[in-house]
Scaffold this motif. Structure first.
Motif, PDB file in Angstrom:
ATOM      1  N   VAL A 816     -82.923  12.323 -35.348  1.00 47.33           N
ATOM      2  CA  VAL A 816     -82.323  12.297 -34.009  1.00 47.33           C
ATOM      3  C   VAL A 816     -83.051  11.263 -33.161  1.00 47.33           C
ATOM      4  CG1 VAL A 816     -81.763  13.653 -31.968  1.00 47.33           C
ATOM      5  CG2 VAL A 816     -81.805  14.755 -34.223  1.00 47.33           C
ATOM      6  N   LYS A 817     -82.377  10.188 -32.809  1.00 47.35           N
ATOM      7  CA  LYS A 817     -82.971   9.172 -31.948  1.00 47.35           C
ATOM      8  C   LYS A 817     -82.940   9.674 -30.495  1.00 47.35           C
ATOM      9  CE  LYS A 817     -82.146   5.059 -34.760  1.00 47.35           C
ATOM     10  NZ  LYS A 817     -83.572   4.768 -34.952  1.00 47.35           N
ATOM     11  N   LEU A 818     -84.081   9.623 -29.845  1.00 48.25           N
ATOM     12  CA  LEU A 818     -84.169  10.129 -28.476  1.00 48.25           C
ATOM     13  C   LEU A 818     -83.277   9.340 -27.526  1.00 48.25           C
ATOM     14  CD1 LEU A 818     -87.997  10.893 -28.208  1.00 48.25           C
ATOM     15  CD2 LEU A 818     -86.124  12.532 -28.207  1.00 48.25           C
ATOM     16  N   VAL A 819     -83.124   8.051 -27.770  1.00 53.06           N
ATOM     17  CA  VAL A 819     -82.268   7.225 -26.911  1.00 53.06           C
ATOM     18  C   VAL A 819     -80.840   7.753 -26.931  1.00 53.06           C
ATOM     19  CG1 VAL A 819     -81.193   4.965 -26.703  1.00 53.06           C
ATOM     20  CG2 VAL A 819     -83.653   5.129 -27.028  1.00 53.06           C
ATOM     21  N   ASP A 820     -80.337   8.081 -28.118  1.00 52.92           N
ATOM     22  CA  ASP A 820     -78.963   8.571 -28.234  1.00 52.92           C
ATOM     23  C   ASP A 820     -78.786   9.904 -27.527  1.00 52.92           C
ATOM     24  OD1 ASP A 820     -78.234   6.357 -29.704  1.00 52.92           O
ATOM     25  OD2 ASP A 820     -78.616   7.321 -31.631  1.00 52.92           O
ATOM     26  N   VAL A 821     -79.784  10.797 -27.658  1.00 55.09           N
ATOM     27  CA  VAL A 821     -79.682  12.101 -27.012  1.00 55.09           C
ATOM     28  C   VAL A 821     -79.655  11.937 -25.499  1.00 55.09           C
ATOM     29  CG1 VAL A 821     -80.797  14.343 -26.697  1.00 55.09           C
ATOM     30  CG2 VAL A 821     -80.827  13.242 -28.929  1.00 55.09           C
ATOM     31  N   LEU A 822     -80.517  11.094 -24.980  1.00 52.35           N
ATOM     32  CA  LEU A 822     -80.571  10.901 -23.532  1.00 52.35           C
ATOM     33  C   LEU A 822     -79.277  10.293 -22.995  1.00 52.35           C
ATOM     34  CD1 LEU A 822     -83.226  11.907 -22.464  1.00 52.35           C
ATOM     35  CD2 LEU A 822     -83.829   9.583 -21.799  1.00 52.35           C
ATOM     36  N   ARG A 823     -78.719   9.347 -23.725  1.00 53.27           N
ATOM     37  CA  ARG A 823     -77.477   8.707 -23.272  1.00 53.27           C
ATOM     38  C   ARG A 823     -76.306   9.670 -23.266  1.00 53.27           C
ATOM     39  NH1 ARG A 823     -78.281   2.993 -26.519  1.00 53.27           N
ATOM     40  NH2 ARG A 823     -79.479   1.930 -24.885  1.00 53.27           N
ATOM     41  N   GLN A 824     -76.359  10.702 -24.106  1.00 60.91           N
ATOM     42  CA  GLN A 824     -75.272  11.678 -24.148  1.00 60.91           C
ATOM     43  C   GLN A 824     -75.606  12.950 -23.382  1.00 60.91           C
ATOM     44  OE1 GLN A 824     -73.947   8.904 -25.461  1.00 60.91           O
ATOM     45  NE2 GLN A 824     -74.942   9.377 -27.397  1.00 60.91           N
ATOM     46  N   GLY A 825     -76.466  12.851 -22.362  1.00 64.05           N
ATOM     47  CA  GLY A 825     -76.715  13.997 -21.489  1.00 64.05           C
ATOM     48  C   GLY A 825     -77.816  14.916 -21.933  1.00 64.05           C
ATOM     49  N   GLY A 826     -78.605  14.517 -22.960  1.00 68.00           N
ATOM     50  CA  GLY A 826     -79.757  15.312 -23.352  1.00 68.00           C
ATOM     51  C   GLY A 826     -79.494  16.341 -24.424  1.00 68.00           C
ATOM     52  N   ARG A 827     -78.296  16.349 -25.038  1.00 66.51           N
ATOM     53  CA  ARG A 827     -77.993  17.364 -26.058  1.00 66.51           C
ATOM     54  C   ARG A 827     -77.094  16.765 -27.131  1.00 66.51           C
ATOM     55  NH1 ARG A 827     -76.520  23.606 -25.383  1.00 66.51           N
ATOM     56  NH2 ARG A 827     -75.020  23.882 -27.085  1.00 66.51           N
ATOM     57  N   ARG A 828     -77.365  17.134 -28.373  1.00 70.47           N
ATOM     58  CA  ARG A 828     -76.518  16.712 -29.489  1.00 70.47           C
ATOM     59  C   ARG A 828     -76.369  17.879 -30.475  1.00 70.47           C
ATOM     60  NH1 ARG A 828     -77.943  15.860 -35.039  1.00 70.47           N
ATOM     61  NH2 ARG A 828     -78.086  13.607 -35.080  1.00 70.47           N
ATOM     62  N   PRO A 829     -75.239  17.940 -31.202  1.00 66.61           N
ATOM     63  CA  PRO A 829     -75.016  19.054 -32.119  1.00 66.61           C
ATOM     64  C   PRO A 829     -75.831  18.932 -33.393  1.00 66.61           C
ATOM     65  CG  PRO A 829     -73.167  17.539 -32.197  1.00 66.61           C
ATOM     66  CD  PRO A 829     -74.062  17.052 -31.099  1.00 66.61           C
ATOM     67  N   LEU A 830     -76.112  20.078 -34.009  1.00 63.03           N
ATOM     68  CA  LEU A 830     -76.695  20.177 -35.342  1.00 63.03           C
ATOM     69  C   LEU A 830     -75.830  21.128 -36.168  1.00 63.03           C
ATOM     70  CD1 LEU A 830     -80.511  20.749 -34.627  1.00 63.03           C
ATOM     71  CD2 LEU A 830     -79.515  18.680 -35.601  1.00 63.03           C
TER      72      LEU A 830
END
Length: 866
Positions: A816-830
């Motif tokens: 999980v790249k932190l940049v991607d999580v931050l750009r999408q509002g701080g949350r990503r699915p697993l």
């Protein structure tokens, strides 16, 4: 007769799944379904070409007194060429004969009525076959062996082979209900169908043999499953690397000269190098996102995340359109819009607020996508579809790609197919004809996290793009499977269109050319630049190429037959395949007449082509009849397919045929437990009635499945009831996380990891969380919050990555790249499964040393579901 409203393991049209309970008084006894006991794949793989045999073993317990007929609808790779079928009844082996389907069905039915053992193999769609075996009796093993050849897909510097093990229900449009391809459905679906799959392959000249889907036992060049057998609930994917001395060049060819047809068949691997001239160019991308019922759960979440991530990576020079489809297609905007930050935010909001769902009208959505207005002066145009492709109307879908390929400002069509058992045949064919690429990702939480896999796939779309790739061959009248071929002037030569690809992405081209003339030579071009040039290598000649080419011709004719063309349009389609269509007839006024005339004409071509090539089609079939007298069949049973991993267990209703499968696809639901049963076949509970109402044993398995309506026989059958044993943990699929009326929501115990500023020094490789205890469950999301609220994605090093390990602490299940999580509002699915007491570790990767002074304050939340 089974009551489909009571027993979930029955089909609505009356097919039962026979189960033998050795001790009915023991409710916890292991389940054992008959008559299919085991399926085994054996064969040899050399380079990219696989010569394989699928053996299906049927048997009844020694104590059984029944004589049964078994029906099994099983998958094969859609791009494979079936070269023969052999049947062994005990010690007697019979090779089947390929005949026109009607004649083969007649032979089988007459043999069954006469009490002779027989087998029939029909093809419903390119990747789904039906096997009917009559005369299964106790004490005799029956083995059906299907021989086929297949070309492996390119995987980096090596290869990958996909073996489908089960068939998922597919959405059927009402106007496609009478097509052969609409019958490419499982007869029954169970989480544990009772039969198992085994593997024993020899992979020559290979190294680093592995599988992302199954645990392997590799001894030298021999490959087997580590556990011996596996539940057939997902595709089996085998990958391997070429040996160093056999590394992939930019262009490599295999050729087979066939004097009988005066043709040379070729297989070319085109691997465009990463030219310095390749560059990022303005793109126009139409994103089509599948929001049908079969995408519910992890697939849906991962697809939406992929769209957000893709949009965030576009530049303001790029343009995009976004469509969400199920029964209908909803568009973000009427025209493609520039990917400015504000427009991207609006598109993401549109994606997140539209959660309605229904059937899978992929063709309707694709036609709308290709009809979107085109942005001027954009050299790279693409349609990117995220779907599981579980539809049956492939003919018309592929026709759209063919029509688009003829346009000067065409859009290339690529597919990201997400499922444990996807419709890989359609996805691959659509990408080939569309001039794009296809990739396949599992949706099972027992495999790699689907969102991590999507992140890796989408990285290709950020790579430099090579445009206008062609493969030239020094012959006129060249043919290539699934690709457009143009005459090169001056010649003599033909140019096969390959498409716009990320630099370094290899593709296959299969074709044939006239045999006479100079020695064959091939040239790979990117625009005016020659990337590679080779002469045909006779040392790699293989006769399997002829069968592969013939199978592709047959498959394309099938798609023409179901593509809805007639008159001049049909002539044009057939001319593309080098057929003379002068006798196709005039354009008809009424749709029914046009369809019937076109179907009749193409069916005759299809039967002729299939028999000439020796490969089956939807209008031909393999049949074998034993000459020795046997015993009359006393009952017919259907063999269930395994429920694909990641699917919710279906609750069968009273709808039948196409409507049933459409309803299933639109709203799959979960069943906590099901009842199973045993029907005793003693002559009084036969499965069909004569026209006069008298019960007979002549149940016709070859009737169209949606037309079957078998009444309950006069004499009620005997039933034994018991609760089905729970599925093993390795194949358990969690219920959808939607609270039901009167039931509590799923238990959630999220894992929170709080990191103080400077707590971890140095940062790279540091373990942020470690646990070796805990129960079984699933990690469903990852959320990150920094203590410094003013911190933005642009201020982070793009290589900062969180690594999630579950079970195996040497290989991360999610990156999980932190940049991607931050750009999408701080949350990503697993979607990561954890067995009881498996270790869970969360680590930080910082290759550039951005946080060598220490990790800043942050909180990480791992969503947990029991």
């Amino acid at each position: 007769m089974l009551n489909s409203q009571t027993f979930y393991n029955s089909r609505p049209d009356g097919f039962g799944v026979l189960e033998v309970a050795s001790d009915p008084s023991a409710p916890d006894a292991p389940r054992k379904f008959v008559p299919l006991m085991r399926t085994a794949l054996t064969g040899t793989v050399t380079g990219p070409l696989a010569t394989l045999t699928l053996a299906q073993n049927f048997a009844l317990p020694d104590q059984s007194t029944d004589i049964l007929e078994a029906l099994y609808r099983f998958p094969l790779p859609g791009d494979a060429a079936v070269t023969g079928v052999r049947v062994r009844f005990g010690d007697v082996e019979i090779r089947t004969t390929l005949k026109a389907r009607e004649a083969a069905e007649t032979d089988y039915k007459e043999a069954k009525r006469a009490g002779r053992q027989a087998a029939l193999v029909t093809r419903e769609s390119p990747d789904v076959f039906t096997l009917a075996v009559a005369g299964i009796r106790a004490g005799q093993d029956i083995v059906v062996q299907t021989d086929y050849v297949q070309v492996a897909k390119v995987e980096g510097a090596g290869w990958a082979l996909r073996v489908p093990l089960t068939t998922a229900p597919r959405y059927v449009r009402a106007d496609e209900a009478d097509s052969r391809h609409a019958d490419g459905q499982p007869l029954a679906v169970l989480r544990d169908p009772g039969h198992r799959f085994a593997l024993d392959l020899t992979v020559r000249e290979a190294e680093r043999i592995a599988s992302p889907t199954h645990a392997l036992a590799v001894e030298g060049d021999r490959v087997r499953l580590r556990e011996g057998e596996a539940l057939p609930d997902r595709d089996c994917v085998i990958s391997w690397g070429a040996k160093t001395e056999d590394a992939q060049p930019a262009l490599r060819t295999w050729v087979h000269a066939d004097p009988a047809t005066e043709k040379a068949y070729f297989l070319a691997l085109c691997a465009p190098p990463k030219f310095a001239s390749a560059k990022k160019i303005p793109r126009e991308v139409v994103l089509l996102v599948d929001h049908s019922g079969s995408m519910r759960g992890a697939k849906w979440e991962a697809a939406d995340w992929a769209v957000e991530r893709f949009l965030a990576g576009m530049s303001e020079h790029d343009s995009f359109a976004l469509g969400l489809f199920h029964d209908t297609t909803k568009w973000f905007a009427e025209r493609p819009r520039k990917a400015t930050p504000d427009v991207v935010r609006e598109a993401v909001a549109f994606l997140k607020t539209n959660h309605d769902s229904g059937g899978t009208e992929l063709g309707v959505a694709l036609e709308q996508a290709l009809d979107r207005a085109r942005v001027a002066d954009t050299p790279s145009r693409h349609v990117l579809i995220l779907t599981d492709a579980e539809v049956s109307d492939a003919g018309r879908v592929l026709r759209l790609a063919d029509l688009e390929s003829e346009k000067p400002n065409r859009r290339r069509v690529s597919v990201l197919c997400i499922d444990a058992a996807p419709n890989a045949a359609l996805a691959s064919e659509l990408a080939e004809r569309g001039g794009g690429v296809s990739r396949f990702l599992t949706s099972s939480p027992d495999e790699d996290d689907v969102t991590t896999a999507l992140d890796e796939v989408l990285a290709d779309w950020s790579a430099p793009v090579l445009t206008g790739l062609t493969l030239e061959v020094n012959r006129v009248r060249a043919e290539a499977t699934g690709r457009t071929v143009a005459l090169v002037v001056p010649g003599p030569a033909s140019a096969v269109d390959i498409g716009d690809l990320p630099a370094g992405r290899p593709v296959w081209v299969v074709g044939r050319v006239p045999l006479d003339g100079d020695p064959l030579s091939f040239r790979l071009r990117t625009g005016a630049e020659v990337a590679a040039e080779v002469r045909a290598d006779a040392g790699r000649a293989t006769s399997g190429l002829k069968a592969l080419f013939g199978a592709d011709r047959v498959r394309r004719l099938e798609y023409v037959m179901t593509g809805g063309t007639s008159g001049d349009k049909l002539r044009a389609e057939l001319a593309r395949l080098s057929y003379d269509a002068a006798d196709v007839g005039e354009e008809k006024v009424f749709a029914e007449n046009a369809r019937d005339t076109a179907t009749k004409y193409v069916r005759e071509l299809l039967v002729r082509e299939s028999l000439a090539a020796g490969v089956p089609s939807s209008e031909t079939a393999f049949v074998a009849v034993r000459t020795e007298a046997g015993q009359p069949v006393t009952g017919t049973v259907a063999v269930a397919n395994g429920l694909p991993a990641g699917w919710s267990e279906p609750r069968f209703g009273s709808a039948g045929g196409a409507a049933f499968f459409s309803a299933l696809m639109a709203s799959p639901s979960s069943v906590a437990s099901v009842d199973s049963m045993l029907m005793d076949f003693d002559g009084s509970d036969d499965l069909d009635n004569d026209d006069d109402g008298n019960t007979t044993t002549d149940f016709d398995p070859l009737e169209r499945q949606r037309g079957i309506n078998v009444p309950i026989p006069p004499a009620a059958p005997k039933f034994l009831y018991r609760k089905a044993a729970p599925p093993p943990p390795s194949v358990k699929v969690p219920a959808p996380q939607v609270p039901r009326p009167g039931k509590a929501p799923p238990l959630s115990r999220d894992i929170r990891v709080n990191v103080k500023a400077g707590q971890h020094v140095p940062a790279d490789g540091v373990v942020l969380y470690d646990s070796a205890t805990g129960g079984e469950g699933q990690l469903t999301f990852l959320a990150v919050t920094f203590g410094d609220k003013a911190l933005t994605a642009d201020q982070l090093d793009p290589e900062l990555t969180l690594l999630l390990f579950v079970g195996d602490l040497a290989s991360p299940r999610a990156r999980v790249k932190l940049v991607d999580v931050l750009r999408q509002g701080g949350r990503r699915p697993l979607n990561v499964r954890r067995a009881a007491n498996q270790p869970v570790r969360l680590a930080l990767e910082d290759p550039a040393g951005a946080w060598t002074s220490g990790v800043p304050a942050l909180e990480i939340v791992l969503g947990w579901k029991d």
